[in-house]
Design an enzyme around this catalytic site. Structure first.
Site, mmCIF file in Angstrom:
data_model
loop_
_atom_site.group_PDB
_atom_site.id
_atom_site.type_symbol
_atom_site.label_atom_id
_atom_site.label_comp_id
_atom_site.label_asym_id
_atom_site.label_seq_id
_atom_site.Cartn_x
_atom_site.Cartn_y
_atom_site.Cartn_z
ATOM 1 N N GLY A 167 0.786 -1.229 0.000
ATOM 2 C CA GLY A 167 0.000 0.000 0.000
ATOM 3 C C GLY A 167 0.817 1.276 0.000
ATOM 4 N N ASP A 194 -2.613 -5.561 -1.460
ATOM 5 C CA ASP A 194 -2.428 -7.008 -1.292
ATOM 6 C C ASP A 194 -3.237 -7.567 -0.124
ATOM 7 O OD1 ASP A 194 -0.815 -5.834 0.654
ATOM 8 O OD2 ASP A 194 1.061 -6.609 -0.154
ATOM 9 N N THR A 222 5.273 -11.764 8.541
ATOM 10 C CA THR A 222 6.231 -10.895 9.225
ATOM 11 C C THR A 222 5.487 -9.883 10.082
ATOM 12 O OG1 THR A 222 7.784 -11.131 7.387
ATOM 13 C CG2 THR A 222 8.135 -9.284 8.881
#
Length: 516
Positions: A108, A268, A290
């Protein structure tokens, strides 16, 4: 009954039957879709095959997404990304695979400036660029207040959000900023390079902290505050809309025909949440990797004093939904420790097995404490936190790993409880998607902590969501629940039932006393 009415009624019935038969024929035939999935460190092109009621993914190419440091700034190499997309398309064309459409999703907030001569005005700045480090605080103190920005956008505050990037560029007199005719977010810029058409896809625009979810468009006041106008951004489109077809230039380079490029959920995480294999709306999701993102899917944005105080965010989803979520530090803690350890096993399963042998809850941390953002040594930071909070100081890799797993599960419970309070529906299931869905131990701990059934999978949520939005655009699937049903049919979901309630409730009370 009037004959005209009867004929019309019969025609409608036959047309409906024919449409359903046609859909069944299409569903039985294999359909191929091309997904571009770009992360902040690497990218992939993926071929999705929809065969009846199942979908399969095949990785076509994989490549690094390298940051370029020059002159004290960090940039993305958009031409390298474009080259890799062309390379993936050429590979598919050489295999004589006839793809139905193409979709692109990325991380983003970042964007590209286009000049009045239709040329890119230098490589785009990366969100990690140091120019934004103080920009947010400066903007909120001197331009628009923190509360006013949140009341408009419902987006959590991060210094690299597009609003603050633009402010930093305006403040420094950036030449690309001054000469920009158009501003395109990353997936929209790459789609423009393929089609020559400029759009502003809703889910990626929602990450900018400039979009008002109530109006569904960028806010004029916030744009003006950073020297921008709405006209510089493309036409707002929703996921599933066709942007255009491959230009003649791209057709020549790839060997493909005029394949449509579809605006998928360009962010995403938006694509990943679209792939949650839920059966109804009574679910929460945890995108685990992560970084972790925990949230719910709502029909309307949740913007109130509680969401503001807790720093929850409202980002766009498909079919007009909102992704109401919170960012949580995820496996970043363990990944950093694994790079530092010299005596820990390389085999992840052995590492986890050693951690499970350690007594539970003897050391707990707040994974989102600022001291874990980017310490010089993560092990030392964890030990310092435990020392400062008068706990057992973990001595080895097994104790540190157990500390991380216990703490993440309890942090997930804390955020899950906030969601339960703010949701307008009962949350009956927690879906864990992404790479972290493979971690059976942490999945079980999360089920235990939240007291909720956990369903783990898929690991490739982003690519699945990208492709299924394309399938919806082509008419093969009808809506988000049809998409999710097919995804669920294609997966072997792992189920985790809550266990040891009293033990985990006591641990949560201890956790709250420590993190306060």
């Amino acid at each position: 009954m009037d004959n005209t009415v009867l004929v019309t009624k019969n025609f409608c019935i036959f047309a409906c039957i024919e449409f359903n038969l046609l859909k069944q024929i299409i569903m039985k035939a294999k359909q191929y879709f091309f997904a571009v999935d770009l992360g902040a460190t690497s990218g992939r092109t993926i071929l999705g095959t929809l065969d009846g009621e199942r979908i399969e993914l095949e990785e076509v190419t994989r490549f690094p997404n390298n940051l370029i440091e020059q002159g004290g700034h960090f940039y993305w190499d958009i031409y390298a990304l474009y080259f890799e997309i062309i390379r993936g398309l050429k590979s598919v064309a050489q295999r004589k695979v006839e793809i139905t459409s193409i979709g692109i999703d990325t991380w983003g907030v970042d964007f590209v400036f286009i000049g009045d001569d239709e040329a890119i005005l230098r490589n785009p700045r990366a969100y990690r660029d140091p120019v934004t480090f103080d920009a947010m605080d400066d903007y909120l103190a001197n331009v628009v207040s923190r509360k006013d920005v949140y009341d408009v956008t419902g987006i959590q505050f991060m210094n690299f959000n597009s609003l603050f990037q633009l402010y930093a560029m305006q403040r420094e007199g950036n030449s690309a900023f001054r000469n920009a005719q158009d501003v395109l977010f990353m997936p929209d810029a790459l789609s423009w390079m393929l089609t020559g058409k400029k759009v502003c896809e809703y889910t990626i625009a929602s990450t900018s902290q400039m979009l008002d979810p109530r109006t569904g468009d960028l806010d004029e006041r916030l744009l003006k505050s950073v020297g921008m106008t709405r006209s510089k951004f493309g036409k707002m489109v929703n996921p599933g809309m066709q942007i255009g077809c491959l230009t003649e230039e791209v057709q020549r380079m790839t060997g493909l025909g005029p394949v449509p490029v579809i605006a998928v959920a360009g962010h995403d995480t938006g694509s990943a949440v679209a792939a949650v294999p839920a059966k109804d709306e009574h679910f929460a999701y945890l995108s685990s990797g992560t970084w972790s993102l925990m949230g719910i899917e709502t029909k309307e944005a949740i913007i109130n004093d509680q969401s503001y105080e807790l720093d929850f965010t409202n980002e766009g989803g498909i079919e007009g939904t909102t992704r109401f979520l919170k960012n949580i530090c995820g496996m970043w803690l363990l990944e950093r420790c694994r790079k530092e350890w010299t005596d820990a096993p390389d085999d992840y399963s052995v590492l986890i097995a050693d951690a499970v042998k350690v007594p539970a809850f003897q050391s707990l941390i707040n994974p989102d404490d600022a001291m874990f953002a980017n310490p010089a040594n993560m092990q030392d930071a964890i030990r310092d936190y435990c020392r400062q909070t008068n706990q057992h100081v973990p001595e080895n890799y097994a104790e540190i790993t157990r500390c991380i797993f216990d703490s993440l599960a309890l942090r997930y419970k804390q955020v899950f409880n906030y969601l339960v309070e703010m949701a307008s529906f009962p949350i009956e299931t927690l879906h864990i998607i992404g790479g972290g869905s493979r971690n059976a131990v942490l999945n079980q701990f999360t089920a235990n902590a939240t007291g909720t059934v956990v369903l783990a999978g898929p690991t490739e949520g982003t690519a699945l969501g990208n492709i299924m939005v394309q399938a919806k655009s082509s008419g093969i699937v009808s809506d988000i629940w049809d998409m999710r049903r097919i995804i669920a049919n294609s997966l072997d979901l792992k189920r985790f039932e809550p266990q040891d309630k009293e033990e985990w409730d006591a641990a949560f009370s201890k956790y709250l006393s420590i993190v306060k």
